[in-house]
Scaffold this motif. Sequence first.
Motif, mmCIF file in Angstrom:
data_model
loop_
_atom_site.group_PDB
_atom_site.id
_atom_site.type_symbol
_atom_site.label_atom_id
_atom_site.label_comp_id
_atom_site.label_asym_id
_atom_site.label_seq_id
_atom_site.Cartn_x
_atom_site.Cartn_y
_atom_site.Cartn_z
ATOM 1 N N LYS A 24 -9.168 6.239 1.868
ATOM 2 C CA LYS A 24 -9.909 6.276 0.752
ATOM 3 C C LYS A 24 -11.421 6.142 1.081
ATOM 4 C CE LYS A 24 -6.272 6.467 -2.131
ATOM 5 N NZ LYS A 24 -6.151 7.204 -3.171
ATOM 6 N N VAL A 30 -7.869 3.000 -6.373
ATOM 7 C CA VAL A 30 -6.819 2.805 -5.675
ATOM 8 C C VAL A 30 -5.878 2.156 -6.303
ATOM 9 C CG1 VAL A 30 -8.187 2.612 -3.471
ATOM 10 C CG2 VAL A 30 -8.017 0.605 -4.786
ATOM 11 N N ASP A 34 -0.795 1.929 -2.377
ATOM 12 C CA ASP A 34 -1.501 2.942 -1.546
ATOM 13 C C ASP A 34 -1.824 2.491 -0.132
ATOM 14 O OD1 ASP A 34 -1.714 4.570 -3.688
ATOM 15 O OD2 ASP A 34 -3.934 4.167 -4.161
ATOM 16 N N GLU A 49 -0.889 -1.135 3.436
ATOM 17 C CA GLU A 49 -0.741 -0.991 2.050
ATOM 18 C C GLU A 49 -1.372 -1.964 1.188
ATOM 19 O OE1 GLU A 49 3.368 -1.017 -0.593
ATOM 20 O OE2 GLU A 49 3.343 0.324 1.209
#
Length: 383
Positions: A24, A30, A34, A49
């Motif tokens: 990202k 987010v 993710d 994560e």
Amino acid sequence: MAEIISMPQLSDTMKVGTVIKWNKKVGDKVSEGDILAEIETDKATQDFEIDVSGILLFIGVKEGETTCVNDILAIIGNEGEDISHIISKLQSKKEKQEKIEFGLKEDKKIFISPVAKKMAKKIGIPINDIKGSGEYGRIIKRDIEFYQKKNLKEEEHHNTVIHSSIRKKIAEHLTHSKFSAPHYYLFSEINADKLIEFRKNLNNKLSLEEKISLNDIIIKAVAQSLIKHPDMNVSWNDERIIIHSHIHIGVAVAIKDGLIVPVIKNVDQKSLLKISKEIKDKILRSKSKKIQPEEIENSTFTVSNLGMYGIEFFTSIINIPNTSILSVGSIMKRPVVINDKIEIGNVMKITLSCDHRIIDGVKGSEYIHSLINFLEDPITILF
């Protein structure tokens, strides 16, 4: 409300982590679950994560940079949220740390240009030792370059590469292994004619994707030999000998940063084809840094094979807490004596490194004898 995301501890021995890739960018939305980034630990590269949702407002570690566990990694909050006060505190903390790193005193103001400061930090030059030639004694780029040429001439003839987290951990582990376990070595030679023929016959019945390697057969034979000699499937600690009821074989794999040992668990309970598929998968994921920490732990015996590189024989450092490691060399054509006649045969040399605290010479020799029997008549490993 903004939330600081810290560098996670992704393994029990992890002290620092390196951001390999951000998935990202600042301003992206987010969500919980993710994969925010790929982080290299001392054991492997793992997906990180996140467990919060929001907007990625700040990235504290660039790709390729390393930071300590619990240091700031990122800030996630609401869109448009003001986090300047958080960043200000971070910058203040960083400046204080830099003063410590460069050995400065709080009451001594050193004037230095941003470019020179960045160069000095990258090279590792203590700026309080440099006399500035700029206005009002300000240290500028040419002062750093002059200092480097004057005091670090040898550096001009060498390239340097910063140790990766994995490389550092490998060095620590092997040093500990070599100097804590008293090694000795047993060398032997195997007639590999039947081994080659056995593999050829098997592969004639298999698809291209299923092809069996010699190493697959060796690992299966190693496990079968451990069934016959459970006193070789052991670990040492300061209070007791641990006799394992399971046979987990570590397979040494060369990667860019050194060596990693994915583990094939319960080898004695798996078919040769299943072992082969699992090894292929774990080697591929090891080289792409996708292997998980739990997949490189809890081996009870290790195999290192350099035969594919043309190495005739070698010795390996024991992968503690294992007490043995088998080194496998290349198959070579050599004159051999068969029925009192000299013929050309295929010969493979192996070396068993043993921890003398727990495995004496006779015990190791008996194991090698069983392993040779399996490899010289490999069809027996199927029963």
